[in-house]
Design a protein around this motif. Structure first.
Motif, PDB file in Angstrom:
ATOM      1  N   VAL A  93      27.021  30.768 114.661  1.00 45.72           N
ATOM      2  CA  VAL A  93      27.504  30.638 116.034  1.00 45.72           C
ATOM      3  C   VAL A  93      27.149  29.223 116.488  1.00 45.72           C
ATOM      4  O   VAL A  93      25.994  28.802 116.352  1.00 45.72           O
ATOM      5  CB  VAL A  93      26.880  31.679 116.965  1.00 45.72           C
ATOM      6  CG1 VAL A  93      27.415  31.489 118.388  1.00 45.72           C
ATOM      7  CG2 VAL A  93      27.170  33.088 116.468  1.00 45.72           C
ATOM      8  N   HIS A 119      32.129  31.367 117.303  1.00 44.69           N
ATOM      9  CA  HIS A 119      31.799  31.747 115.934  1.00 44.69           C
ATOM     10  C   HIS A 119      32.609  30.934 114.936  1.00 44.69           C
ATOM     11  O   HIS A 119      33.818  30.782 115.075  1.00 44.69           O
ATOM     12  CB  HIS A 119      32.097  33.235 115.727  1.00 44.69           C
ATOM     13  CG  HIS A 119      31.155  34.137 116.456  1.00 44.69           C
ATOM     14  ND1 HIS A 119      30.148  34.833 115.820  1.00 44.69           N
ATOM     15  CD2 HIS A 119      31.064  34.452 117.767  1.00 44.69           C
ATOM     16  CE1 HIS A 119      29.480  35.553 116.723  1.00 44.69           C
ATOM     17  NE2 HIS A 119      30.007  35.331 117.897  1.00 44.69           N
ATOM     18  N   THR A 121      33.173  31.035 110.793  1.00 44.73           N
ATOM     19  CA  THR A 121      32.931  31.738 109.542  1.00 44.73           C
ATOM     20  C   THR A 121      33.697  31.022 108.431  1.00 44.73           C
ATOM     21  O   THR A 121      34.906  30.812 108.557  1.00 44.73           O
ATOM     22  CB  THR A 121      33.379  33.203 109.616  1.00 44.73           C
ATOM     23  OG1 THR A 121      32.709  33.839 110.709  1.00 44.73           O
ATOM     24  CG2 THR A 121      33.033  33.930 108.323  1.00 44.73           C
TER      25      THR A 121
END
Length: 124
Positions: A93, A119, A121
């Motif tokens: 994050v 976020h 990823t």
């Protein structure tokens, strides 16, 4: 009251890029130093980049140096973090933060105002 809102996170493959933004409201940030931080699951928050109030001096963590670029547009009251060549270990994050000091610092304890985070990823 300073409010910071991050955007631009997402799910990307390794090697790709993202441009994270941090829009500020409530006060003009041209006297505030800005930092970008990240926190991966189970790890402590890491200061990865910071920029002075004028947009001059910057500082980066070794883990992102050469891949990430911090910038700011005081006229738009917006800060940016360009993240290139993403790696799975960049998954976290990402937070922007502001402090009423014009100089650079990657110490999270020195920051007064924080966004809610975005976020990122990265898949291998």
């Amino acid at each position: 009251q300073v409010q910071l809102v991050e955007s631009g996170g997402g799910f990307v493959q390794s090697g790709r890029s993202l441009n994270l933004s941090c829009a500020a409201s409530g006060v003009s940030l041209d006297m505030y130093g800005i930092g970008w931080f990240r926190q991966a699951p189970g790890k402590e928050r890491e200061g990865i980049a910071c920029i002075s109030a004028t947009g001059g001096p910057t500082q980066y963590a070794d883990s992102v140096k050469g891949r990430f670029t911090i910038s700011r547009d005081n006229a738009k009251n917006t800060m940016y973090l360009q993240v290139n060549d993403l790696k799975p270990e960049d998954t976290a994050v990402y937070y922007c933060a502001a402090r009423y000091m014009p100089y650079v610092s990657r110490n999270s304890m020195e920051y007064e105002f924080w966004g809610q985070g975005t976020h990122v990823t990265v898949s291998s």
